[in-house]
Enzyme design. Structure first.
Site, PDB file in Angstrom:
ATOM      1  N   GLU A 147       0.842  -1.203   0.000  1.00 20.18           N
ATOM      2  CA  GLU A 147       0.000   0.000   0.000  1.00 20.18           C
ATOM      3  C   GLU A 147       0.874   1.248   0.000  1.00 20.18           C
ATOM      4  O   GLU A 147       1.975   1.239   0.543  1.00 20.18           O
ATOM      5  CB  GLU A 147      -0.806   0.078   1.297  1.00 20.18           C
ATOM      6  CG  GLU A 147      -1.826  -0.979   1.466  1.00 20.18           C
ATOM      7  CD  GLU A 147      -2.440  -0.915   2.861  1.00 20.18           C
ATOM      8  OE1 GLU A 147      -3.204  -1.817   3.179  1.00 20.18           O
ATOM      9  OE2 GLU A 147      -2.132   0.020   3.626  1.00 20.18           O
ATOM     10  N   CYS A 162       2.996   8.424   1.977  1.00 25.69           N
ATOM     11  CA  CYS A 162       3.413   7.405   2.934  1.00 25.69           C
ATOM     12  C   CYS A 162       3.714   6.127   2.156  1.00 25.69           C
ATOM     13  O   CYS A 162       2.841   5.611   1.456  1.00 25.69           O
ATOM     14  CB  CYS A 162       2.272   7.194   3.935  1.00 25.69           C
ATOM     15  SG  CYS A 162       2.573   5.854   5.065  1.00 25.69           S
ATOM     16  N   CYS A 217       5.306  -7.514   8.012  1.00 20.54           N
ATOM     17  CA  CYS A 217       6.288  -7.041   8.988  1.00 20.54           C
ATOM     18  C   CYS A 217       6.460  -8.121  10.054  1.00 20.54           C
ATOM     19  O   CYS A 217       5.501  -8.783  10.434  1.00 20.54           O
ATOM     20  CB  CYS A 217       5.798  -5.745   9.634  1.00 20.54           C
ATOM     21  SG  CYS A 217       6.955  -5.075  10.846  1.00 20.54           S
ATOM     22  N   CYS A 224       3.593  -5.679  16.302  1.00 19.74           N
ATOM     23  CA  CYS A 224       3.024  -4.745  17.284  1.00 19.74           C
ATOM     24  C   CYS A 224       1.539  -5.094  17.424  1.00 19.74           C
ATOM     25  O   CYS A 224       0.859  -5.337  16.422  1.00 19.74           O
ATOM     26  CB  CYS A 224       3.201  -3.303  16.825  1.00 19.74           C
ATOM     27  SG  CYS A 224       4.933  -2.877  16.600  1.00 19.74           S
ATOM     28  N   CYS A 257      -1.347  -3.298  15.276  1.00 19.17           N
ATOM     29  CA  CYS A 257      -1.077  -2.999  13.865  1.00 19.17           C
ATOM     30  C   CYS A 257      -1.576  -4.095  12.930  1.00 19.17           C
ATOM     31  O   CYS A 257      -1.319  -5.286  13.145  1.00 19.17           O
ATOM     32  CB  CYS A 257       0.421  -2.815  13.694  1.00 19.17           C
ATOM     33  SG  CYS A 257       0.935  -2.670  11.983  1.00 19.17           S
ATOM     34  N   GLU A 285       8.794  -2.408   8.683  1.00 16.03           N
ATOM     35  CA  GLU A 285       9.697  -1.680   9.580  1.00 16.03           C
ATOM     36  C   GLU A 285      10.920  -1.286   8.741  1.00 16.03           C
ATOM     37  O   GLU A 285      11.738  -2.147   8.389  1.00 16.03           O
ATOM     38  CB  GLU A 285      10.076  -2.598  10.762  1.00 16.03           C
ATOM     39  CG  GLU A 285      11.285  -2.172  11.567  1.00 16.03           C
ATOM     40  CD  GLU A 285      11.241  -0.739  12.069  1.00 16.03           C
ATOM     41  OE1 GLU A 285      10.310  -0.371  12.795  1.00 16.03           O
ATOM     42  OE2 GLU A 285      12.167   0.029  11.721  1.00 16.03           O
ATOM     43  N   CYS A 310      -2.348   1.286   8.609  1.00 16.17           N
ATOM     44  CA  CYS A 310      -1.322   0.743   7.725  1.00 16.17           C
ATOM     45  C   CYS A 310      -1.500  -0.764   7.583  1.00 16.17           C
ATOM     46  O   CYS A 310      -1.640  -1.480   8.554  1.00 16.17           O
ATOM     47  CB  CYS A 310       0.048   1.125   8.249  1.00 16.17           C
ATOM     48  SG  CYS A 310       1.170  -0.188   8.629  1.00 16.17           S
TER      49      CYS A 310
HETATM   50  S1  SF4 Z   1       3.632  -0.833  13.663  1.00 16.03           S
HETATM   51 FE1  SF4 Z   1       5.272  -0.881  12.150  1.00 16.03          FE
HETATM   52  S2  SF4 Z   1       6.854  -2.165  13.125  1.00 16.03           S
HETATM   53 FE2  SF4 Z   1       4.951  -2.558  14.261  1.00 16.03          FE
HETATM   54  S3  SF4 Z   1       4.069  -4.378  13.222  1.00 16.03           S
HETATM   55 FE3  SF4 Z   1       3.184  -2.533  12.256  1.00 16.03          FE
HETATM   56  S4  SF4 Z   1       4.473  -2.157  10.462  1.00 16.03           S
HETATM   57 FE4  SF4 Z   1       5.609  -3.512  11.846  1.00 16.03          FE
END
Ligand code: SF4
Length: 348
Positions: free
Chosen positions: A90, A103, A110, A114, A117, A158, A332
């Protein structure tokens, strides 16, 4: 397989073409790609036909396909891109007053998991190559009539887990002969990958750094962000102080506000202690409830009272950033996650 033209540095291109063509030809080619955003050699009308066919046999000019575009009520546009191996990423364009921020993603999925997320729920599929990062910029520039004023690595992935490729892409993005984009308008956001922060500081590439902090208490941050178990707050802080010495730009601490999780007086006290000797600004972002995540957005009253206390407790500049594109799966990774129909039941 041919190398993608969008990952080749200008000096490599000149060296490659110098045996066949005069130097000004590589400048013409760079202008077509990076200024005029023309990605098909047969449409580069001031290049001789022989050079056009030479280029298409030497390099891959193909671009990812935009397979979905969603436009938010707030003007944000979210694009889902299909890459040559079938993976999807994306990118988001976010207009705001005189700014237009792009962005971009740095990985597919990833590994950092987290707990708030959507991308983290995908796990890591693979790193993006430098050209796949540059292509996001080029495609986004073509999708808008406005100039992109800010670039943030806050999409999927990340960036410091893919630092080598991110740095190669940034060199092209910042190079005067390519996209000539300003370092002070470029931000890399990390969840706190300490070796990556040192490496970025020492790389010589200038960018702004944002840290997704979300709690200055180890007991809470451990739960929100597993990376904290490896690089706890004291270790992260040392890395930020080092970065600050090496880089001219002020660090941003990003703090997602989650109701009942990180908005107590205790949390503000810890944040004050953590940020006291950092040259930073603090960006609060109210969490948006997502169907597959176990967290709640703060209510308006809760938010107001927290911000009032924060303004009294913290000496730094504080900003409140509302998430953009809430009506278009703004979180995201959410768009790719939902379009892939990845089962997230186990995540909650
Ligand atoms: S917040 Fe960033 S580092 Fe954490 S899981 Fe989502 S994409 Fe990965």
């Amino acid at each position: 397989m041919l190398n993608s033209i969008y990952g080749i540095m200008p000096e490599q291109l000149s060296a490659f073409l110098s045996s066949e063509y005069p130097a000004y030809r590589s400048q013409q080619l760079l202008k077509w790609i990076y200024e005029k955003k023309v990605f098909d050699p047969s449409k580069m009308t001031d290049l001789p036909a022989t050079m056009q066919s030479y280029l298409s046999q030497a390099f891959d000019f193909s671009m990812p396909q935009i397979v979905q575009t969603l436009k938010s009520m707030d003007g944000s546009q979210k694009f889902r891109l299909l890459l040559s191996d079938g993976e999807q990423i994306e990118m988001v364009l976010m207009p705001e007053e005189k700014k237009l921020t792009l962005c971009v993603s740095s990985q597919i999925g990833c590994a950092r998991d987290c707990s708030f997320c959507a991308t983290g729920k995908m796990k890591l599929h693979r790193n993006l190559y430098p050209h796949e990062i540059v292509q996001q910029f080029l495609l986004a520039s073509r999708e808008t009539t406005e100039r992109i004023t800010n670039l943030v690595f806050m999409g999927m992935g990340e960036p410091l887990d893919n630092l080598e490729n991110v740095l190669s892409a940034l060199k092209l993005i910042q190079d005067e002969r390519a996209l000539a984009f300003s370092p002070r308008r470029t931000t890399i956001s990390t969840c706190g990958i300490v070796p990556g922060i040192y490496a970025l500081a020492d790389s010589g590439v200038k960018v702004k750094l944002a840290v997704s902090l979300n709690s200055a208490r180890n007991s809470i941050r451990d739960k929100l962000m597993p990376v904290n178990r490896k690089y706890p707050l004291s270790v992260l802080k040392k890395a930020l102080l080092y970065f600050q010495k090496k880089n001219p730009f002020r660090i941003t601490l990003e703090y997602i506000l989650i109701s009942g999780v990180n908005m107590e007086d205790e949390d503000l006290k810890a944040l004050r202690q953590f940020s006291g000797d950092l040259s930073c600004k603090i960006n609060f972002i109210p969490f948006n409830t997502l169907p597959f995540l176990p967290y709640l957005s703060p209510g308006e009253e809760e938010l107001k009272s927290f911000l009032l206390k924060a303004r009294g407790a913290l000496p730094q500049t504080i900003t409140l950033r509302r998430s953009r594109g809430i009506d278009i799966q703004g979180a995201c990774g959410q768009l790719v996650v939902e379009s892939n129909k990845i089962s997230l039941r186990g995540a909650v």
